[in-house]
Design a protein around this motif. Structure first.
Motif, PDB file in Angstrom:
ATOM      1  N   TYR A  27       0.801  -1.220   0.000  1.00  0.00           N
ATOM      2  CA  TYR A  27       0.000   0.000   0.000  1.00  0.00           C
ATOM      3  C   TYR A  27       0.839   1.277   0.000  1.00  0.00           C
ATOM      4  O   TYR A  27       0.341   2.334  -0.397  1.00  0.00           O
ATOM      5  N   SER A  28       2.076   1.197   0.450  1.00  0.00           N
ATOM      6  CA  SER A  28       2.904   2.409   0.548  1.00  0.00           C
ATOM      7  C   SER A  28       3.921   2.550  -0.581  1.00  0.00           C
ATOM      8  O   SER A  28       4.310   3.659  -0.938  1.00  0.00           O
ATOM      9  N   GLY A  29       4.383   1.425  -1.132  1.00  0.00           N
ATOM     10  CA  GLY A  29       5.433   1.483  -2.145  1.00  0.00           C
ATOM     11  C   GLY A  29       6.798   1.787  -1.547  1.00  0.00           C
ATOM     12  O   GLY A  29       7.734   2.139  -2.273  1.00  0.00           O
ATOM     13  N   MET A  30       6.938   1.635  -0.235  1.00  0.00           N
ATOM     14  CA  MET A  30       8.227   1.894   0.404  1.00  0.00           C
ATOM     15  C   MET A  30       9.284   0.886  -0.043  1.00  0.00           C
ATOM     16  O   MET A  30       8.957  -0.241  -0.425  1.00  0.00           O
ATOM     17  N   ARG A  31      10.529   1.302   0.023  1.00  0.00           N
ATOM     18  CA  ARG A  31      11.635   0.390  -0.196  1.00  0.00           C
ATOM     19  C   ARG A  31      11.760  -0.526   1.016  1.00  0.00           C
ATOM     20  O   ARG A  31      11.353  -0.189   2.112  1.00  0.00           O
ATOM     21  N   ARG A  32      12.377  -1.681   0.795  1.00  0.00           N
ATOM     22  CA  ARG A  32      12.548  -2.650   1.875  1.00  0.00           C
ATOM     23  C   ARG A  32      13.297  -2.042   3.062  1.00  0.00           C
ATOM     24  O   ARG A  32      12.903  -2.205   4.219  1.00  0.00           O
ATOM     25  N   GLY A  33      14.367  -1.329   2.789  1.00  0.00           N
ATOM     26  CA  GLY A  33      15.152  -0.716   3.851  1.00  0.00           C
ATOM     27  C   GLY A  33      14.385   0.361   4.601  1.00  0.00           C
ATOM     28  O   GLY A  33      14.581   0.553   5.805  1.00  0.00           O
ATOM     29  N   GLU A  34      13.505   1.058   3.884  1.00  0.00           N
ATOM     30  CA  GLU A  34      12.692   2.100   4.523  1.00  0.00           C
ATOM     31  C   GLU A  34      11.701   1.476   5.494  1.00  0.00           C
ATOM     32  O   GLU A  34      11.461   2.003   6.587  1.00  0.00           O
ATOM     33  N   LEU A  35      11.116   0.349   5.105  1.00  0.00           N
ATOM     34  CA  LEU A  35      10.178  -0.343   5.988  1.00  0.00           C
ATOM     35  C   LEU A  35      10.894  -0.849   7.237  1.00  0.00           C
ATOM     36  O   LEU A  35      10.407  -0.682   8.357  1.00  0.00           O
ATOM     37  N   PRO A 141       7.767 -15.508  -8.683  1.00  0.00           N
ATOM     38  CA  PRO A 141       8.654 -15.078  -7.598  1.00  0.00           C
ATOM     39  C   PRO A 141       8.455 -13.587  -7.294  1.00  0.00           C
ATOM     40  O   PRO A 141       8.484 -12.754  -8.189  1.00  0.00           O
ATOM     41  N   ILE A 142       8.214 -13.267  -6.031  1.00  0.00           N
ATOM     42  CA  ILE A 142       7.954 -11.886  -5.617  1.00  0.00           C
ATOM     43  C   ILE A 142       8.990 -11.485  -4.569  1.00  0.00           C
ATOM     44  O   ILE A 142       9.323 -12.273  -3.678  1.00  0.00           O
ATOM     45  N   THR A 143       9.496 -10.275  -4.681  1.00  0.00           N
ATOM     46  CA  THR A 143      10.407  -9.729  -3.683  1.00  0.00           C
ATOM     47  C   THR A 143       9.751  -8.502  -3.055  1.00  0.00           C
ATOM     48  O   THR A 143       8.701  -8.046  -3.509  1.00  0.00           O
ATOM     49  N   ALA A 144      10.400  -7.966  -2.029  1.00  0.00           N
ATOM     50  CA  ALA A 144       9.891  -6.740  -1.421  1.00  0.00           C
ATOM     51  C   ALA A 144       9.845  -5.629  -2.463  1.00  0.00           C
ATOM     52  O   ALA A 144       8.927  -4.796  -2.473  1.00  0.00           O
ATOM     53  N   HIS A 145      10.829  -5.605  -3.357  1.00  0.00           N
ATOM     54  CA  HIS A 145      10.864  -4.566  -4.387  1.00  0.00           C
ATOM     55  C   HIS A 145       9.751  -4.772  -5.410  1.00  0.00           C
ATOM     56  O   HIS A 145       9.267  -3.807  -6.013  1.00  0.00           O
ATOM     57  N   SER A 146       9.330  -6.014  -5.613  1.00  0.00           N
ATOM     58  CA  SER A 146       8.220  -6.283  -6.528  1.00  0.00           C
ATOM     59  C   SER A 146       6.953  -5.588  -6.042  1.00  0.00           C
ATOM     60  O   SER A 146       6.156  -5.085  -6.840  1.00  0.00           O
ATOM     61  N   LEU A 147       6.764  -5.562  -4.719  1.00  0.00           N
ATOM     62  CA  LEU A 147       5.573  -4.927  -4.149  1.00  0.00           C
ATOM     63  C   LEU A 147       5.605  -3.420  -4.384  1.00  0.00           C
ATOM     64  O   LEU A 147       4.569  -2.789  -4.566  1.00  0.00           O
ATOM     65  N   ARG A 148       6.796  -2.839  -4.383  1.00  0.00           N
ATOM     66  CA  ARG A 148       6.949  -1.406  -4.686  1.00  0.00           C
ATOM     67  C   ARG A 148       6.530  -1.130  -6.125  1.00  0.00           C
ATOM     68  O   ARG A 148       5.807  -0.173  -6.403  1.00  0.00           O
ATOM     69  N   HIS A 149       6.955  -1.999  -7.045  1.00  0.00           N
ATOM     70  CA  HIS A 149       6.570  -1.842  -8.446  1.00  0.00           C
ATOM     71  C   HIS A 149       5.068  -2.034  -8.638  1.00  0.00           C
ATOM     72  O   HIS A 149       4.434  -1.318  -9.416  1.00  0.00           O
ATOM     73  N   THR A 150       4.505  -3.002  -7.920  1.00  0.00           N
ATOM     74  CA  THR A 150       3.061  -3.243  -8.012  1.00  0.00           C
ATOM     75  C   THR A 150       2.291  -2.018  -7.547  1.00  0.00           C
ATOM     76  O   THR A 150       1.306  -1.597  -8.172  1.00  0.00           O
ATOM     77  N   ASN A 151       2.731  -1.436  -6.438  1.00  0.00           N
ATOM     78  CA  ASN A 151       2.092  -0.234  -5.906  1.00  0.00           C
ATOM     79  C   ASN A 151       2.064   0.878  -6.957  1.00  0.00           C
ATOM     80  O   ASN A 151       1.015   1.470  -7.226  1.00  0.00           O
ATOM     81  N   ALA A 152       3.204   1.149  -7.554  1.00  0.00           N
ATOM     82  CA  ALA A 152       3.294   2.232  -8.539  1.00  0.00           C
ATOM     83  C   ALA A 152       2.444   1.945  -9.769  1.00  0.00           C
ATOM     84  O   ALA A 152       1.738   2.824 -10.282  1.00  0.00           O
ATOM     85  N   THR A 153       2.501   0.716 -10.258  1.00  0.00           N
ATOM     86  CA  THR A 153       1.748   0.343 -11.454  1.00  0.00           C
ATOM     87  C   THR A 153       0.242   0.476 -11.230  1.00  0.00           C
ATOM     88  O   THR A 153      -0.481   0.985 -12.090  1.00  0.00           O
ATOM     89  N   LEU A 154      -0.232   0.037 -10.053  1.00  0.00           N
ATOM     90  CA  LEU A 154      -1.664   0.121  -9.755  1.00  0.00           C
ATOM     91  C   LEU A 154      -2.109   1.566  -9.583  1.00  0.00           C
ATOM     92  O   LEU A 154      -3.216   1.938  -9.986  1.00  0.00           O
ATOM     93  N   LEU A 155      -1.249   2.410  -8.979  1.00  0.00           N
ATOM     94  CA  LEU A 155      -1.590   3.828  -8.834  1.00  0.00           C
ATOM     95  C   LEU A 155      -1.752   4.490 -10.200  1.00  0.00           C
ATOM     96  O   LEU A 155      -2.697   5.244 -10.435  1.00  0.00           O
ATOM     97  N   ILE A 156      -0.806   4.209 -11.092  1.00  0.00           N
ATOM     98  CA  ILE A 156      -0.860   4.797 -12.429  1.00  0.00           C
ATOM     99  C   ILE A 156      -2.074   4.282 -13.197  1.00  0.00           C
ATOM    100  O   ILE A 156      -2.797   5.046 -13.845  1.00  0.00           O
ATOM    101  N   ALA A 157      -2.314   2.974 -13.101  1.00  0.00           N
ATOM    102  CA  ALA A 157      -3.481   2.391 -13.784  1.00  0.00           C
ATOM    103  C   ALA A 157      -4.781   2.967 -13.246  1.00  0.00           C
ATOM    104  O   ALA A 157      -5.776   3.083 -13.972  1.00  0.00           O
ATOM    105  N   GLY A 158      -4.770   3.365 -11.963  1.00  0.00           N
ATOM    106  CA  GLY A 158      -5.966   3.931 -11.351  1.00  0.00           C
ATOM    107  C   GLY A 158      -6.150   5.409 -11.641  1.00  0.00           C
ATOM    108  O   GLY A 158      -7.119   6.011 -11.163  1.00  0.00           O
ATOM    109  N   GLY A 159      -5.220   6.005 -12.392  1.00  0.00           N
ATOM    110  CA  GLY A 159      -5.373   7.401 -12.793  1.00  0.00           C
ATOM    111  C   GLY A 159      -4.631   8.411 -11.938  1.00  0.00           C
ATOM    112  O   GLY A 159      -4.783   9.621 -12.134  1.00  0.00           O
ATOM    113  N   THR A 160      -3.815   7.959 -10.988  1.00  0.00           N
ATOM    114  CA  THR A 160      -3.034   8.890 -10.167  1.00  0.00           C
ATOM    115  C   THR A 160      -1.968   9.553 -11.024  1.00  0.00           C
ATOM    116  O   THR A 160      -1.274   8.875 -11.786  1.00  0.00           O
TER     117      THR A 160
END
Length: 208
Positions: A27-35, A141-160
């Protein structure tokens, strides 16, 4: 989107700290180290805000230590929905119970996510758990960074708009976001074009 929903649904049966970490990352798109560097003082529960102020790094021979954020723009504030804030509140209660159980063996790192004794969590352990969990669900295969990419892609697809996405990701400029997620922007643009074409088409004449 469908895979993200599958992941979130399956998380409901998993240990709280992993459930909270993965949900927060998605939900945040944070980097793994930031979390992993997140501290309780960084969370404003009243206004549902998270302040990203540091980036946890692994130093051989020393372990996990706090470092600065990747760029100046990486230090940021973002609003998160109730589903995330409720999990973080539950994590805070669970951690308080663990602190009492450990007594003087508790290491007060002030971190939101820790090892059972309070010491900073190992970032590689988080990535390994996410990858194994995803594979158990039949997902790629999913990594913590994959979740960051998913967050950004979904935001853009949603019109943000790109500037907002860049700000939430902590990118130095919107152009960085545009270059990385050009595929998502192209898809969103095509969807917008098709939607407009559908709206503006004249209705077919009725047959006599």
């Amino acid at each position: 989107e469908k895979q993200a929903v599958i992941l979130l649904d399956a998380l409901q049966s998993q240990p709280l700290h992993y459930r909270a970490m993965v949900t927060t990352l998605l939900y945040s798109g944070m980097r793994r180290g930031e979390l992993c560097g997140l501290e309780w003082e960084d969370i404003d529960f009243t206004n549902s805000l998270i302040h990203v102020r540091r980036n946890a790094v692994y130093i051989p021979g020393k372990g996990v230590e706090d470092g600065t954020t990747k760029t100046e723009n990486s230090e940021r504030v973002m609003k998160l929905p109730a589903v995330v804030m409720d999990l973080l509140k539950e994590q805070r209660r669970k951690q308080a119970e663990q602190r009492l159980l450990m007594g003087d063996q508790w290491f007060d790192s002030r971190k939101v996510f820790t090892q059972p004794n309070g010491k900073p969590i190992c970032m590689s352990a988080l990535s390994a758990w996410i990858k194994q969990f995803a594979l158990s669900l039949g997902l790629p295969p999913i990594t913590a960074h994959s979740l960051r990419h998913t967050n950004a892609t979904l935001l853009i697809a949603g019109g943000t708009n790109i500037r907002t996405v860049a700000g939430r990701l902590g990118h130095a400029s919107p152009s960085t976001t545009g270059n990385i997620y050009s595929h998502a922007i192209k898809t969103a643009d095509e969807i917008a074009s098709d939607a407009l074409d559908t709206l503006l088409k004249s209705p077919a004449p009725k047959a006599n």
